[in-house]
Design an enzyme around this catalytic site. Structure first.
Site, PDB file in Angstrom:
ATOM      1  N   ARG A  96       0.857  -1.186   0.000  1.00 14.14           N
ATOM      2  CA  ARG A  96       0.000   0.000   0.000  1.00 14.14           C
ATOM      3  C   ARG A  96       0.894   1.238   0.000  1.00 14.14           C
ATOM      4  NH1 ARG A  96      -3.382   2.939   4.714  1.00 14.14           N
ATOM      5  NH2 ARG A  96      -3.998   4.606   3.319  1.00 14.14           N
ATOM      6  N   HIS A 141      -3.235  10.910   0.612  1.00 12.41           N
ATOM      7  CA  HIS A 141      -2.713  10.649   1.963  1.00 12.41           C
ATOM      8  C   HIS A 141      -2.117  11.964   2.485  1.00 12.41           C
ATOM      9  CE1 HIS A 141      -1.279   7.217   4.729  1.00 12.41           C
ATOM     10  NE2 HIS A 141      -0.984   8.342   5.362  1.00 12.41           N
ATOM     11  N   GLU A 186      -7.752   8.214   6.148  1.00 12.64           N
ATOM     12  CA  GLU A 186      -8.091   8.842   7.427  1.00 12.64           C
ATOM     13  C   GLU A 186      -8.739  10.217   7.293  1.00 12.64           C
ATOM     14  OE1 GLU A 186      -4.943   8.604  10.301  1.00 12.64           O
ATOM     15  OE2 GLU A 186      -4.979   6.428  10.268  1.00 12.64           O
ATOM     16  N   ASN A 329      -8.058   1.802   9.565  1.00 13.49           N
ATOM     17  CA  ASN A 329      -6.742   2.052  10.162  1.00 13.49           C
ATOM     18  C   ASN A 329      -6.966   2.066  11.666  1.00 13.49           C
ATOM     19  OD1 ASN A 329      -5.962   2.546   7.546  1.00 13.49           O
ATOM     20  ND2 ASN A 329      -5.188   4.621   7.929  1.00 13.49           N
ATOM     21  N   TYR A 331      -5.058   1.765  15.632  1.00  8.02           N
ATOM     22  CA  TYR A 331      -3.854   1.694  16.456  1.00  8.02           C
ATOM     23  C   TYR A 331      -4.150   1.552  17.941  1.00  8.02           C
ATOM     24  CZ  TYR A 331      -1.152   3.276  12.406  1.00  8.02           C
ATOM     25  OH  TYR A 331      -0.557   3.357  11.173  1.00  8.02           O
ATOM     26  N   GLU A 398      -4.204  -0.220   8.010  1.00  5.54           N
ATOM     27  CA  GLU A 398      -3.048   0.191   8.813  1.00  5.54           C
ATOM     28  C   GLU A 398      -3.208  -0.326  10.228  1.00  5.54           C
ATOM     29  OE1 GLU A 398      -1.765   4.305   9.189  1.00  5.54           O
ATOM     30  OE2 GLU A 398      -2.168   4.632   7.055  1.00  5.54           O
TER      31      GLU A 398
HETATM   32  C1  NOJ Z   1      -1.913   6.931  10.254  1.00  2.53           C
HETATM   33  C2  NOJ Z   1      -1.435   7.606   9.027  1.00  2.53           C
HETATM   34  O1  NOJ Z   1      -2.169   7.192   7.916  1.00  2.53           O
HETATM   35  C3  NOJ Z   1       0.050   7.455   8.785  1.00  2.53           C
HETATM   36  O2  NOJ Z   1       0.414   8.379   7.818  1.00  2.53           O
HETATM   37  C4  NOJ Z   1       0.792   7.621  10.082  1.00  2.53           C
HETATM   38  O3  NOJ Z   1       2.172   7.642   9.894  1.00  2.53           O
HETATM   39  C5  NOJ Z   1       0.387   6.504  11.014  1.00  2.53           C
HETATM   40  N1  NOJ Z   1      -1.028   6.616  11.296  1.00  2.53           N
HETATM   41  C6  NOJ Z   1       1.105   6.507  12.360  1.00  2.53           C
HETATM   42  O4  NOJ Z   1       0.778   7.656  13.061  1.00  2.53           O
END
Ligand code: NOJ
Length: 499
Positions: A96, A141, A186, A329, A331, A398
């Site tokens: 990607r 992006h 995002e 995405n 985290y 992600e």
């Molecule tokens: C989401 C973003 O899409 C990416 O650009 C970023 O580096 C990562 N999160 C980590 O923060």
């Protein structure tokens, strides 16, 4: 209802804890992600124009934690063959990456196409094809051409046409080589962080106003490019197209506290639902709670019209259903502790419109202040997506972990292992339709306002050396083993014990 959901989630979690799945289902695919501005460099080379991140990091370097910028970054413009070698080592099914709008269209508009931009991406695509690595390509992006920002950027409705034209060029030029597209990466970060705040470029900080102008335009631009692809390109190119929505998953800190349960749901609607609800629900449009909350706040501010209004019927229908998959995405998870507005919340603002307080005091930490390690939150988010959006096919576009750049990155390995384990749980126990997984990121790169101070890569990049040498971290071997065997690695050298 929300209360009942949390009781069920709790019971499910109890049942799950005894079973440890390690094998991925047949057909599940693995990839790794990057983004143009974070890796390419060559910021003003061969016709590329300035983008909003070039502008911010050059004119306000104090806003980047370590004063770095994307001028050279990982130098992928010159070293893309090294990128491909690393991808080959990992054995990924797909890569990607994103296209730089300012490299392809220096004015931002279709009136001047930069031949070097077309050449660069064709070279990269050909190198990937030679190694049998599928491209998964993001159109936007975050690196908006500054020329378009000068016209208001995403707060300007003309962006719907400009984005559609840019997408048209990309589908036409690269559509025989690219079969999987992502329109936006995002959207929350774009609209809230870049227009409603100054956490991202162009750092407009029009809190409670610019963020909602942005979402109106961005969702329409997404829908228009989807329809363009669907009607004109899909019949001949046979590809697929989606959007990648990010989440911080909000959970009540005490699931038996009814008020917190409601607030966590409101926060999830404001965060994930803001962009997912218009596209993935049967009724479409912004989440009702968002429209109601903003209308109430706006009236209290004395405005004649709310700062965010529901789309009209035409746009509700036009936006609904415009994504072949739900790209997520993810985290981290934050806890909601109670009602009331964060005293630091600006007025008006998205945060004030929610009316909830969030705390991060949960899970393990990382090098990023916002990123706490809470694997079970991922499972809860995925179950919520299944039930809220009618069981969509999902790609994790992600997921990843930051540290300071150590080569023996056991914490990163554990993060991946525990988050992937939760994905297996929801696939097998809850029937959540997760089809693929993308790790963030191939190599340490320009982490936006954190510069190079937070590192997420499988490869360490030495940015003090003009050659930008890359060194493999232990997590690269972990990911390679995982992909080779389609199973969570058990090898002792990774120092993880499966449940
Ligand atoms: C989401 C973003 O899409 C990416 O650009 C970023 O580096 C990562 N999160 C980590 O923060």
């Amino acid at each position: 209802m929300a209360m009942l959901t949390w009781t069920i989630i709790g019971l499910l979690a109890l049942c799950h804890s005894s079973i440890a799945y390690t094998k991925f289902p047949p057909g599940f695919t693995f990839g790794v992600a990057t983004a143009s501005h974070q890796i390419e460099g060559a910021w003003n080379v061969n016709g590329k124009s300035e983008n909003v991140w070039d502008r911010l990091s050059h004119t306000r370097p104090e806003m980047i934690a370590d004063g770095t910028n994307g001028d050279i970054a990982c130098d992928s413009y010159n070293r893309y063959l090294e990128d491909v070698e690393e991808l080959e080592y990992l054995g990924v099914d797909f890569y990607r990456f994103s296209l730089s709008w300012a490299r392809l269209l220096p004015t931002g508009r279709i009136d001047h196409v930069n031949p070097d931009g077309i050449r660069y991406y064709n070279d990269l695509l050909d190198a990937l094809a030679e190694k049998n690595i599928e491209p998964l390509v993001t159109l936007f992006h975050w690196d908006l051409p500054q020329t378009l920002q000068d016209l208001g950027g995403w707060t300007n409705p003309k962006m719907i046409d400009y984005f559609r034209d840019y997408a048209d060029l990309c589908f036409k030029e690269f559509g025989t080589k690219i079969k999987s597209w992502i329109t936006f990466n995002e959207p929350y970060e774009i609209c809230e962080d870049a227009y409603g705040d100054e956490k991202k470029a162009p750092a407009i900080n029009s809190h409670g106003v610019g963020n909602y102008l942005c979402s109106d335009n961005l969702l329409k631009a997404h829908a228009e490019s989807y329809h363009l692809y669907n009607e004109t390109y899909r019949p001949v190119q046979n590809g697929r197209i989606m959007i990648s929505i990010n989440s911080i998953w909000y959970e009540p800190s005490d699931p038996s506290n009814a008020e917190q349960v409601v607030l966590a749901e409101v926060a999830n609607q404001f965060k994930f639902g803001w962009f997912a609800h218009p596209i993935f629900t049967v009724e479409g449009g912004y989440p009702a709670v968002m429209v109601e909350n903003v209308a109430r706040q706006s009236a209290a501010e004395g405005l004649s019209k709310p700062r965010l209004e529901q789309f009209d019927d035409y746009w509700i229908q036009r936006i609904k259903g415009t994504s072949d998959f739900l790209g997520i995405n993810h985290y981290t998870t934050w806890l909601v502790t109670g009602a009331g507005v964060d005293p630091t919340a600006k007025s008006p603002s998205w945060l004030k419109d929610i009316g909830a307080v969030a705390t991060m005091e949960v899970g393990g930490d990382s090098a990023s202040e916002w990123l706490r390690v809470v694997p079970t939150g991922f499972a809860n988010l995925l179950r919520w997506c299944k039930s809220s959006y009618n069981d969509p096919p999902i790609y994790i576009t992600e997921n990843g972990f930051s540290d300071l750049g150590t080569l023996l990155d056991y914490d990163r390995i554990k993060y991946y292992n525990d988050y992937l384990s939760e994905i297996l749980n929801v696939i097998y126990d809850d029937g959540v339709n997760v089809l693929g997984y993308t790790a963030w990121t191939l190599m340490d790169n320009f982490e936006w306002r954190a510069g190079f101070s937070e590192r997420f890569g499988f490869y360490y990049v030495n940015i003090t050396d003009p050659e930008r040498p890359r060194t493999k971290k232990l997590s690269a071997d972990y990911y390679r083993d995982l992909i080779a065997n389609r199973e969570l690695p058990q090898d002792k050298r990774y120092k993880i014990s499966q449940k």
